[in-house]
Motif scaffolding. Structure first.
Motif, mmCIF file in Angstrom:
data_model
loop_
_atom_site.group_PDB
_atom_site.id
_atom_site.type_symbol
_atom_site.label_atom_id
_atom_site.label_comp_id
_atom_site.label_asym_id
_atom_site.label_seq_id
_atom_site.Cartn_x
_atom_site.Cartn_y
_atom_site.Cartn_z
ATOM 1 N N LYS A 1 -69.226 -9.319 10.620
ATOM 2 C CA LYS A 1 -70.161 -9.652 11.380
ATOM 3 C C LYS A 1 -70.740 -11.153 11.186
ATOM 4 O O LYS A 1 -70.822 -11.820 12.327
ATOM 5 N N SER A 2 -70.440 -11.634 9.834
ATOM 6 C CA SER A 2 -71.072 -12.891 9.805
ATOM 7 C C SER A 2 -69.967 -13.785 10.281
ATOM 8 O O SER A 2 -70.295 -15.041 10.656
ATOM 9 N N ALA A 3 -68.696 -13.387 10.112
ATOM 10 C CA ALA A 3 -67.627 -14.585 10.640
ATOM 11 C C ALA A 3 -67.861 -14.383 12.133
ATOM 12 O O ALA A 3 -67.539 -15.461 12.783
ATOM 13 N N LEU B 1 -68.586 -18.890 -11.725
ATOM 14 C CA LEU B 1 -68.414 -18.734 -10.703
ATOM 15 C C LEU B 1 -68.533 -17.320 -10.055
ATOM 16 O O LEU B 1 -69.075 -16.917 -9.042
ATOM 17 N N THR B 2 -67.982 -16.369 -10.649
ATOM 18 C CA THR B 2 -67.849 -14.967 -10.599
ATOM 19 C C THR B 2 -69.445 -14.459 -10.650
ATOM 20 O O THR B 2 -69.760 -13.761 -9.909
ATOM 21 N N VAL B 3 -70.000 -14.792 -11.738
ATOM 22 C CA VAL B 3 -71.571 -14.423 -11.764
ATOM 23 C C VAL B 3 -72.138 -15.059 -10.464
ATOM 24 O O VAL B 3 -73.029 -14.179 -10.031
ATOM 25 N N LEU B 4 -72.034 -16.179 -9.967
ATOM 26 C CA LEU B 4 -72.845 -16.856 -8.949
ATOM 27 C C LEU B 4 -72.306 -15.958 -7.749
ATOM 28 O O LEU B 4 -73.211 -15.607 -6.992
ATOM 29 N N GLU B 5 -71.112 -15.704 -7.393
ATOM 30 C CA GLU B 5 -70.670 -14.773 -6.293
ATOM 31 C C GLU B 5 -71.649 -13.392 -6.218
ATOM 32 O O GLU B 5 -71.831 -13.004 -5.459
ATOM 33 N N LYS C 1 -77.937 -26.852 5.764
ATOM 34 C CA LYS C 1 -77.625 -27.660 4.571
ATOM 35 C C LYS C 1 -76.010 -27.269 3.965
ATOM 36 O O LYS C 1 -75.508 -28.165 3.630
ATOM 37 N N ILE C 2 -75.768 -25.836 3.954
ATOM 38 C CA ILE C 2 -74.411 -25.427 3.357
ATOM 39 C C ILE C 2 -73.350 -26.104 4.361
ATOM 40 O O ILE C 2 -72.543 -26.663 3.879
ATOM 41 N N GLN C 3 -73.710 -25.975 5.793
ATOM 42 C CA GLN C 3 -72.756 -26.698 6.627
ATOM 43 C C GLN C 3 -72.668 -27.919 6.686
ATOM 44 O O GLN C 3 -71.516 -28.519 6.563
ATOM 45 N N ASP C 4 -73.680 -28.799 6.482
ATOM 46 C CA ASP C 4 -73.536 -30.166 6.237
ATOM 47 C C ASP C 4 -72.975 -30.638 5.072
ATOM 48 O O ASP C 4 -72.248 -31.493 5.104
ATOM 49 N N ALA C 5 -73.099 -30.086 3.776
ATOM 50 C CA ALA C 5 -72.566 -30.263 2.433
ATOM 51 C C ALA C 5 -71.117 -30.142 2.721
ATOM 52 O O ALA C 5 -70.238 -30.839 2.244
ATOM 53 N N TYR C 6 -70.600 -29.042 3.325
ATOM 54 C CA TYR C 6 -69.251 -28.574 3.514
ATOM 55 C C TYR C 6 -68.547 -29.679 4.483
ATOM 56 O O TYR C 6 -67.371 -30.080 4.013
ATOM 57 N N PHE D 1 -66.994 -23.089 1.358
ATOM 58 C CA PHE D 1 -66.580 -22.567 2.524
ATOM 59 C C PHE D 1 -67.166 -21.037 2.764
ATOM 60 O O PHE D 1 -67.260 -20.869 4.084
ATOM 61 N N SER D 2 -67.023 -20.323 1.942
ATOM 62 C CA SER D 2 -67.202 -18.774 2.190
ATOM 63 C C SER D 2 -68.841 -18.856 2.516
ATOM 64 O O SER D 2 -69.296 -17.857 3.741
ATOM 65 N N TRP D 3 -69.652 -19.530 2.230
ATOM 66 C CA TRP D 3 -70.855 -19.611 2.574
ATOM 67 C C TRP D 3 -71.259 -20.017 3.539
ATOM 68 O O TRP D 3 -71.980 -19.676 4.678
ATOM 69 N N THR D 4 -70.346 -20.973 4.165
ATOM 70 C CA THR D 4 -70.567 -21.405 5.840
ATOM 71 C C THR D 4 -70.087 -20.317 6.714
ATOM 72 O O THR D 4 -70.540 -20.331 7.819
ATOM 73 N N VAL D 5 -69.216 -19.290 6.218
ATOM 74 C CA VAL D 5 -68.657 -18.367 7.097
ATOM 75 C C VAL D 5 -69.993 -17.228 7.121
ATOM 76 O O VAL D 5 -70.465 -16.577 7.998
#
Length: 287
Positions: free
Chosen positions: A194-196, A53-57, A117-122, A106-110
């Protein structure tokens, strides 16, 4: 395998950086990397899954639009969902791994509000009760420095900061390297803010539209005096929520002053909200 080795307690940043560089260098890099990472994240060994998960981020931070595009597809999102779902690996995945996967999605939705698709999955995870409440994102999270081969990094838009970072990273002075880390964190935090802001604006405008639509429907029955007691309660709750949304829209408008398109969206939503509240007051006065 080295970057996700469960026998090590600390992250091997050198291996992780090399992994990111390979992802950027290979045309099929993002697709292949995400297949490998999905397999590792689903590992029954907690340490291996957490390292993955660290590698992914880190890849999200370093590997640009091609990686973001692949990660936002249901093909990969479903692999993350399996870690949380009791129908798949959720029955034996550790709580720490499940908590981290939830935090990542959740961080990706932000940070990627445009990825539907990320919003829908969450939202699906919340509807199914797998996610009970939004996690709190850690504010002091230290991210590794962007790869020098990274494309579309947050530094691409600021040439001055990019040159300063490159100079600091080449230095052997510990103070310069510490300054580089601080610069990276400050720029990434600025991008996240900015993304938030974008996410808040999109979420609020969506809520305004939905509330106004429901208020309009109920007001039609109100005008014909066909509202049930339950509908009357619903209408009052919606109107109260609309009143609370008004100051939020004012704040969003002040944040969007520099962006004409965003400002126009906020002002349009504000007009809809004012129209719905005004319509209700007219109906009450007429009756």
């Amino acid at each position: 395998d080295e970057a996700t080795d469960p026998s090590i307690s600390e992250e091997n940043w050198e291996c992780i950086q090399r992994f990111c560089e390979q992802v950027n260098a290979d045309m099929e890099g993002p697709l292949l990397a995400l297949r490998l990472l999905a397999h590792k994240i689903q590992s029954p060994q907690e340490g291996e899954a957490l390292h993955a998960l660290t590698v992914l981020e880190t890849c999200v931070n370093n590997c640009g639009d091609r990686f973001h595009s692949e990660m936002a597809k249901f093909r990969f999102l479903n692999e993350l969902i399996k870690v949380l779902s009791p129908k798949y690996y959720g029955i034996w995945s550790s709580e720490k791994v499940k908590s981290r996967v939830t935090e990542v999605i959740f961080s990706w939705t932000v940070w990627f509000p445009q990825e539907v698709k990320i919003q829908d999955a969450y939202q699906m995870l919340k509807k199914q009760g797998i996610v009970k409440e939004d996690p709190k994102l850690p504010e002091d999270k230290i991210l590794p420095p962007p790869s020098p081969r990274s494309q579309n990094s947050v530094f691409d838009t600021d040439e001055e900061k990019s040159k300063l970072l490159a100079k600091l990273l080449k230095s052997r002075n510990p103070e310069d390297l510490q300054a580089a880390n601080s610069l990276i964190q400050s720029v990434i935090k600025e991008e996240q803010e900015k993304s938030a802001q974008v996410s808040r604006r999109v979420k609020t405008i969506r809520e305004v539209s939905e509330n106004v639509r429901r208020v309009d429907e109920l007001l039609q029955n109100y005008g014909r005096q066909e509202l049930s007691p339950a509908d009357q309660e619903t209408l009052q709750a919606l109107l109260q929520r609309c009143e609370k949304l008004r100051p939020l829209l004012f704040r969003l408008a002040s944040e969007a002053v520099a962006d004409e398109e965003a400002l126009a969206e906020v002002l349009q939503a504000s007009d809809k909200l004012s129209g719905a509240l005004g319509q209700y007051r007219q109906l009450v006065a007429s009756q």
